[in-house]
Design an enzyme around this catalytic site. Structure first.
Site, PDB file in Angstrom:
ATOM      1  N   HIS A 121      -1.128 -28.876  47.113  1.00 36.68           N
ATOM      2  CA  HIS A 121      -0.827 -27.580  46.501  1.00 36.68           C
ATOM      3  C   HIS A 121       0.342 -26.976  47.294  1.00 36.68           C
ATOM      4  O   HIS A 121       0.472 -27.235  48.500  1.00 36.68           O
ATOM      5  CB  HIS A 121      -2.079 -26.710  46.651  1.00 36.68           C
ATOM      6  CG  HIS A 121      -2.031 -25.401  45.933  1.00 36.68           C
ATOM      7  ND1 HIS A 121      -1.418 -24.284  46.444  1.00 36.68           N
ATOM      8  CD2 HIS A 121      -2.566 -25.024  44.744  1.00 36.68           C
ATOM      9  CE1 HIS A 121      -1.566 -23.278  45.605  1.00 36.68           C
ATOM     10  NE2 HIS A 121      -2.255 -23.695  44.559  1.00 36.68           N
ATOM     11  N   ASP A 198      -7.514 -28.835  53.553  1.00 42.16           N
ATOM     12  CA  ASP A 198      -7.508 -27.810  52.501  1.00 42.16           C
ATOM     13  C   ASP A 198      -8.752 -28.066  51.649  1.00 42.16           C
ATOM     14  O   ASP A 198      -8.795 -29.003  50.848  1.00 42.16           O
ATOM     15  CB  ASP A 198      -6.217 -27.941  51.686  1.00 42.16           C
ATOM     16  CG  ASP A 198      -6.202 -27.017  50.476  1.00 42.16           C
ATOM     17  OD1 ASP A 198      -7.254 -26.418  50.169  1.00 42.16           O
ATOM     18  OD2 ASP A 198      -5.144 -26.920  49.826  1.00 42.16           O
ATOM     19  N   GLN A 201     -10.678 -27.106  46.880  1.00 42.61           N
ATOM     20  CA  GLN A 201     -11.288 -27.783  45.730  1.00 42.61           C
ATOM     21  C   GLN A 201     -12.433 -28.708  46.135  1.00 42.61           C
ATOM     22  O   GLN A 201     -12.908 -29.496  45.314  1.00 42.61           O
ATOM     23  CB  GLN A 201     -10.224 -28.577  44.955  1.00 42.61           C
ATOM     24  CG  GLN A 201      -9.077 -27.752  44.416  1.00 42.61           C
ATOM     25  CD  GLN A 201      -9.496 -26.767  43.315  1.00 42.61           C
ATOM     26  OE1 GLN A 201     -10.599 -26.837  42.778  1.00 42.61           O
ATOM     27  NE2 GLN A 201      -8.619 -25.831  43.003  1.00 42.61           N
ATOM     28  N   LYS A 224     -13.081 -19.281  44.416  1.00 41.55           N
ATOM     29  CA  LYS A 224     -13.258 -20.586  43.760  1.00 41.55           C
ATOM     30  C   LYS A 224     -14.683 -21.101  43.922  1.00 41.55           C
ATOM     31  O   LYS A 224     -15.041 -22.142  43.400  1.00 41.55           O
ATOM     32  CB  LYS A 224     -12.265 -21.606  44.326  1.00 41.55           C
ATOM     33  CG  LYS A 224     -10.812 -21.306  43.944  1.00 41.55           C
ATOM     34  CD  LYS A 224      -9.901 -22.421  44.388  1.00 41.55           C
ATOM     35  CE  LYS A 224      -8.452 -22.021  44.466  1.00 41.55           C
ATOM     36  NZ  LYS A 224      -7.764 -22.014  43.183  1.00 41.55           N
ATOM     37  N   CYS A 362       0.827 -25.400  40.622  1.00 45.09           N
ATOM     38  CA  CYS A 362       1.304 -25.198  42.008  1.00 45.09           C
ATOM     39  C   CYS A 362       1.387 -26.519  42.762  1.00 45.09           C
ATOM     40  O   CYS A 362       1.072 -26.578  43.966  1.00 45.09           O
ATOM     41  CB  CYS A 362       0.414 -24.220  42.774  1.00 45.09           C
ATOM     42  SG  CYS A 362       0.420 -22.584  42.100  1.00 45.09           S
TER      43      CYS A 362
HETATM   44  N1  PMP Z   1      -5.157 -25.472  47.764  1.00 43.79           N
HETATM   45  C1  PMP Z   1      -5.645 -25.983  46.633  1.00 43.79           C
HETATM   46  C2  PMP Z   1      -5.976 -27.434  46.566  1.00 43.79           C
HETATM   47  C3  PMP Z   1      -5.868 -25.142  45.540  1.00 43.79           C
HETATM   48  O1  PMP Z   1      -6.365 -25.649  44.414  1.00 43.79           O
HETATM   49  C4  PMP Z   1      -5.547 -23.769  45.641  1.00 43.79           C
HETATM   50  C5  PMP Z   1      -5.736 -22.820  44.477  1.00 43.79           C
HETATM   51  N2  PMP Z   1      -5.310 -23.318  43.248  1.00 43.79           N
HETATM   52  C6  PMP Z   1      -5.049 -23.293  46.851  1.00 43.79           C
HETATM   53  C7  PMP Z   1      -4.868 -24.175  47.888  1.00 43.79           C
HETATM   54  C8  PMP Z   1      -4.718 -21.851  47.053  1.00 43.79           C
HETATM   55  O2  PMP Z   1      -5.874 -21.067  46.975  1.00 43.79           O
HETATM   56  P1  PMP Z   1      -5.788 -19.483  46.929  1.00 43.79           P
HETATM   57  O3  PMP Z   1      -4.826 -19.138  45.836  1.00 43.79           O
HETATM   58  O4  PMP Z   1      -7.178 -19.053  46.642  1.00 43.79           O
HETATM   59  O5  PMP Z   1      -5.312 -19.027  48.258  1.00 43.79           O
END
Ligand code: PMP
Length: 405
Positions: A121, A198, A201, A224, A362
């Site tokens: 991401h 990270d 997910q 999430k 993203c």
């Molecule tokens: N890492 C991953 C793998 C994600 O899926 C996401 C959210 N789509 C993020 C980081 C960022 O999370 P947040 O917007 O809640 O900070």
């Protein structure tokens, strides 16, 4: 087994109508809906426990402080950290990653290397890029293959005496790949290198045990995992958090301030400048308690069944291309159908009440690897059903007809 009717009854939003259709919410990787205990925790927090934490001698402040610190213990248990001092409340995964990038970055020198994978991401790429630029360090990419998998052999080849840290997603938000993070950590540790996971997910979808993984840092977001927005977690091993400089400065993170010198508070407060989101933390704890009551193994099994069913049904559609075909996958499917643009597909599904996400999610480097602009992504959660997947499949058939594909 999970009791799906009972779970769905906890989520009033699932009864919403969208353009005359019952909402089919398949955008859980972006954010999840909130069960009643979480919303009640927010309401009760503001109605009955609202006072600034840590500094008050009065009763209400002590109540709020106790709830906030109990939430930290709930998080510790949920990811099986050794100590509550290793649990830092943040705004979410992005902030957690930025804290480590910015503070670990201060320890970097010119020529040092940070490894991230190609499926990350943006929030696990850009903070490292910024810090590498600042320090004259190099961001090294661990490539993926056509299935959306990394190679541990390649990781071994990329690691050298300049490597300072590896940062990698536990589960990809676009390809569903569940990375072999335990093996990644073990390889990195053999070389004395810490690993940041990270967990945005992974933590919401299966049991994550930071001690079992031996992770040095782990990030995840409350929103999430059926918790509130604006609250998240950074786990860090004490030995690392002690080595890192503070991130933001202000109240809470200090021990003693004079104009000559300031000394910093103990962990985790060193990294929690300012008034924390204590209503958010306690309501995140309510979400984690909710998940624990269901059982993370049951959550994993339910979502595995959904994703297997969805993959089978979607593959029956002519012109279907699923992106991400890793051996170990989490509960989402990314796809394109014929040459229908993902936005067009998403718009038509929306008119049928089906919420999916479209675009690059993203993760532009991942899209670039596959030579596409974006995908349609259906991502599942604890309340989704096979009937909803049937509705999605029928919706895709409607879209195909409309575009004569
Ligand atoms: N890492 C991953 C793998 C994600 O899926 C996401 C959210 N789509 C993020 C980081 C960022 O999370 P947040 O917007 O809640 O900070």
């Amino acid at each position: 087994m999970i009791n799906i009717e009972k779970i769905r009854a906890d989520f009033p939003i699932l009864n919403e109508q969208v353009y005359g259709h019952k909402l089919v919410y398949l955008d859980n990787a972006a954010t999840t809906q909130k069960p009643k205990p979480v919303v009640e925790s927010i309401v009760n927090g503001y109605y009955h426990k609202n006072a600034n934490v840590h500094r008050g001698v009065h009763w209400l402040s002590q109540e709020a402080t106790e709830a906030h610190e109990a939430a930290r213990e709930t998080v510790r248990k949920f990811i099986n950290a050794e100590k509550t001092s290793e649990i830092i409340f943040t705004r979410g995964t992005t902030e957690s990653l930025n804290i480590v990038a910015a503070t670990f970055g201060e320890l970097l020198s010119e020529g040092d290397e940070i490894i991230v994978s190609q499926m990350e991401h943006h929030s696990n790429i850009v903070p490292w890029q910024l810090v590498c630029e600042k320090k004259g360090a190099r961001l090294v990419m661990l490539p993926i293959d056509n299935n959306g998998e990394i190679s541990l052999e390649t990781l071994k080849e990329l690691i050298n005496e300049k490597t300072r840290l590896v940062s990698i997603a536990h589960a990809s938000n676009t390809l569903a790949t569940v990375n072999p993070v335990k093996e990644v950590i073990s390889i990195a540790h053999e070389n004395g290198i810490p690993v940041m996971i990270d967990g945005a997910q992974s933590v919401p979808h299966f049991k994550v045990d930071v001690q079992e993984l031996d992770a040095d840092f782990l990030a995840f977001s409350g929103h999430k995992i059926y918790g509130p927005t604006g609250i998240g977690v950074l786990y860090g091993k004490e030995k690392w958090l002690d080595k890192l400089p503070p991130y933001q400065a202000g109240g809470e993170m200090i021990d003693k301030v004079t104009f000559e010198k300031t000394t910093f508070n103990v962990l985790p407060y060193k990294f929690e400048a300012g008034t924390p989101d204590f209503i958010g933390s306690t309501s995140l704890a309510a979400a984690l308690d909710y998940m624990t009551a269901i059982g993370m193994d049951n959550v994993e099994e339910h979502e595995r069944e959904l994703v297997e069913y969805a993959t089978k049904k979607l593959n029956e559609i002519e012109g279907m291309r699923i992106y991400g075909n890793a051996k170990k996958r989490s509960g989402l499917v990314s796809f394109l159908v014929s040459d229908i643009h993902p936005y067009d597909m998403g718009t038509i599904l929306d008119k049928l009440g089906i919420a999916v996400r479209t675009g690059h999610h993203c993760a532009q480097p991942t899209m670039d690897f596959f030579g596409i602009e974006g995908t349609v992504r259906a991502s599942f959660g604890i309340y989704n059903t096979k009937e909803e997947i049937d509705i999605l499949v029928n919706g895709i058939a409607r879209a195909k007809k409309l575009f004569h594909k």
